[in-house]
Design a protein around this motif. Structure first.
Motif, PDB file in Angstrom:
ATOM      1  N   SER A   1       0.839  -1.210   0.000  1.00 56.85           N
ATOM      2  CA  SER A   1       0.000   0.000   0.000  1.00 56.85           C
ATOM      3  C   SER A   1       0.871   1.256   0.000  1.00 56.85           C
ATOM      4  O   SER A   1       0.593   2.220  -0.722  1.00 56.85           O
TER       5      SER A   1
ATOM      6  N   ARG B   1      -8.901   2.909  -3.275  1.00 56.19           N
ATOM      7  CA  ARG B   1      -8.236   2.418  -2.065  1.00 56.19           C
ATOM      8  C   ARG B   1      -8.809   1.089  -1.583  1.00 56.19           C
ATOM      9  O   ARG B   1      -8.127   0.306  -0.934  1.00 56.19           O
TER      10      ARG B   1
ATOM     11  N   VAL C   1       0.924   4.164  -2.910  1.00 54.84           N
ATOM     12  CA  VAL C   1       0.667   5.586  -2.608  1.00 54.84           C
ATOM     13  C   VAL C   1       1.813   6.448  -3.133  1.00 54.84           C
ATOM     14  O   VAL C   1       1.589   7.529  -3.726  1.00 54.84           O
TER      15      VAL C   1
END
Length: 628
Positions: free
Chosen positions: A93, A110, A97
């Motif tokens: 993750s 997301r 990002v």
């Protein structure tokens, strides 16, 4: 030679890489249901796949997911998978990002990160646990070659559940659990690992009649002897073989498993309900300390070493006169406690200069004195050896311990020391007085612990009876009314360690030995446990009371009082008669002088004179035929 078809972990890695791609694409597909937006966000999916195939295998490797044999996966491995997958998803993750902020792709839902985490758990865990299912399937396939033995488990607790699970995981054992018996009402008609609880212990006879049972297993390490006896008697009368888990004191430091199952022994019929040990007291006495055990090759000494090892001493010194027995103790402890710091010492406690060298080099802080000549008829023949070993040896050890500031000293004594009618008992009583006198002189925690016979110890009646039964009999019992206190070796050692933590100095402790047991009953139990019947298959012959024996033993003198302690199985003796100071040393010096001169008559006369209630000279002279 053909290797077993276990899949190597490189195939697990390849499977992970494929499942990472499936997990990412599956996350997007579930999020967008393969609609137009699925293709709009495909660039971010490709980036996520790229990050995933790099990050996840690296994290899995760091967590050891490629160093496991997944055919034996358990709950521990499942927890590891959850942690590893979660850590990998967090890093993934973070990578996504950063890539999004750098403009590597436009937009990213997301929620796909959460979906990917869930899918990764399912896929990574499923891949690994499938190997275990395949391994169990292979095992079941081979087990079908012979019909498994149908096993009834007595005890639906933790031990019973572990035993059943091991049977199910290892079909090569050829054991099929068909049900549990347990007295807990809450467990009735429930299932454990798919095996039903079909009744209580009182229903054992009916269950054996109703169902085909090839073996009964007693899986209650904490069961007292009366429970084991009931199960053994019922199974024996119906011709069903039976085995048991060792008692709770034997399992200390070990684990419950099928490999620990053994035939029911006489010690199982006499074991008592386990009591809680004060962990703080024992831990303070033994943990990170230098501990020395004399007689470490003997039955009690070896068991003390086994149990002391659990407490993590800084150094455990195994001191004994017999090199073979010390070597065997060392090998056993090395196998069970490979990290334990141990020092074998071959020494005779009668050799004071040798003891001083040992104490100077290793500086023991706690001493357990279990070394002794203990065989009653042999000591009646070898009076001088009883004096020099049991009395002079104890004096040497005590004085060297005081000189080197030993903090705790525990002397193992015997019920035969009370109103002794044999040389062995009298010399052990004098040794008690040496220890108590040392406590008064030094102010140290020097204590005596006194108990009766321990089952199965070397030279005791049980190994003799077993040998006679194996030879077809007869079993020789001295007298039909001969009674003794009995305790199992692990129970005795367990309580001795508790005494080590309780001793304040100058204490004589008694272990609760329960009721005295007829030696005849013991012989009959052993014969029945061998699958034979007393009087029919094995004859019992009465040979007469041996020199130095009483029909029953005592644990304390008349007129003394017992005080309860914080442990319900340990008592403290008060107001006992002891020799002290210069008088004690004069008597010891005279005994040693007489022993070196070989004057047995004067030794026994002096012991009768100074030991309370002693009646050694009233004992008939020994004959070699009465030694066993």
């Amino acid at each position: 030679m053909k290797t077993k078809p276990f899949l190597r972990n490189r195939y697990v890695l390849l499977g992970d890489l494929l499942l990472i791609v499936i997990s990412v694409l599956g996350s997007y597909a579930l999020r967008f249901e393969l609609g137009a937006q699925f293709f709009d966000y495909l660039p971010s999916a490709l980036w996520m796949i790229g990050f995933g195939v790099v990050i996840k295998p690296l994290v899995y490797h760091l967590f050891g997911l490629y160093q496991r044999i997944w055919a034996y996966a358990s709950v521990e491995e499942l927890e590891l998978i959850v942690v590893a997958v979660t850590a990998a998803s967090i890093l993934l993750s973070g990578g996504m990002v950063i890539a999004l902020s750098l403009g590597a792709f436009v937009g990213m839902p997301r929620s796909v990160l959460v979906i990917d985490w869930l899918l990764s758990l399912i896929l990574a865990g499923g891949l690994r646990f499938s190997f275990r299912l395949m391994a169990e399937g292979r095992g079941q396939g081979t087990a079908l070659m012979s019909k498994p033995r149908r096993v009834l488990i007595v005890g639906a607790g933790d031990a019973g559940a572990l035993v059943v699970r091991e049977m199910q995981k290892n079909p090569q054992l050829n054991l099929q659990p068909i049900g549990f018996l347990d007295d807990n009402p809450a467990k009735q008609k429930q299932q454990i690992h798919g095996v039903p609880v079909i009744g209580t212990l009182n229903e054992l006879a009916q269950v054996l009649e109703r169902q085909q049972v090839d073996e009964v297993i007693i899986a209650i390490p904490s069961a007292p002897g009366r429970v084991v006896r009931v199960v053994a008697d019922i199974a024996r009368l119906r011709g069903v073989p039976f085995r048991t888990m060792p008692g709770i004191y034997e399992l200390l430091g070990g684990k419950v498993s099928v490999s620990r199952l053994r035939e029911v022994d006489i010690s199982d019929l006499l074991r008592r309900e386990p009591l809680q040990v004060n962990e703080d007291l024992v831990g303070a006495a033994l943990s990170s300390r230098v501990v020395l055990v004399t007689g470490a090759g003997g039955s009690i000494g070896r068991e003390l070493c086994r149990q002391i090892a659990r407490w993590g001493p800084k150094l455990l010194i195994l001191l004994g006169h017999g090199e073979n027995s010390i070597f065997e103790t060392l090998l056993e402890l090395r196998e069970s406690y490979p990290a334990l710091n141990m020092q074998p010492v071959i020494a005779d406690i009668r050799d004071r200069p040798r003891l001083e060298v040992v104490f100077n080099e290793f500086r023991p802080e706690v001493v357990f004195h279990a070394a002794a000549h203990k065989h009653v008829p042999l000591m009646e023949i070898n009076v001088e050896e009883a004096v020099t070993n049991n009395v002079l040896g104890t004096l040497n050890l005590v004085e060297v311990s005081m000189a080197y500031l030993v903090e705790r000293f525990v002397f193992i004594s015997t019920d035969k020391a009370i109103r002794p009618v044999n040389v062995m008992g009298a010399t052990k009583r004098l040794a008690e007085m040496i220890v108590l006198n040392a406590a008064q002189r030094s102010g140290g925690r020097y204590s005596v612990v006194r108990f009766g016979n321990v089952l199965g110890s070397r030279g005791s009646v049980v190994p003799i009876f077993k040998r006679q039964i194996a030879q077809g009999g007869p079993v020789t019992v001295t007298h039909p009314d001969m009674k003794r206190y009995f305790m199992t070796i692990p129970e005795a050692a367990h309580l001795v360690l508790q005494v080590a933590g309780m001793g304040r100095g100058g204490d004589t402790f008694l272990l609760n030995m329960g009721q005295q047991i007829r030696v005849l009953d013991l012989a009959e139990d052993l014969i029945r446990l061998s699958g034979l019947e007393p009087g029919r298959d094995i004859e019992i012959v009465f040979t007469g009371v041996r020199p130095g024996e009483k029909l029953s033993e005592d644990l304390w003198d008349e007129g003394v009082s017992l005080r309860v302690t914080e442990h319900p199985d340990i008592f403290r003796v008060e107001n006992q008669e002891v020799l002290e100071g210069e008088m004690l040393y004069q008597i010891i010096a005279e005994l040693v002088k007489l022993a070196r001169e070989g004057d047995r008559e004067k030794i026994m006369a002096l012991l009768d004179e100074v030991i309370p209630g002693s009646a050694i000279r009233s004992t008939p002279p020994p004959e070699l035929t009465s030694v066993v």
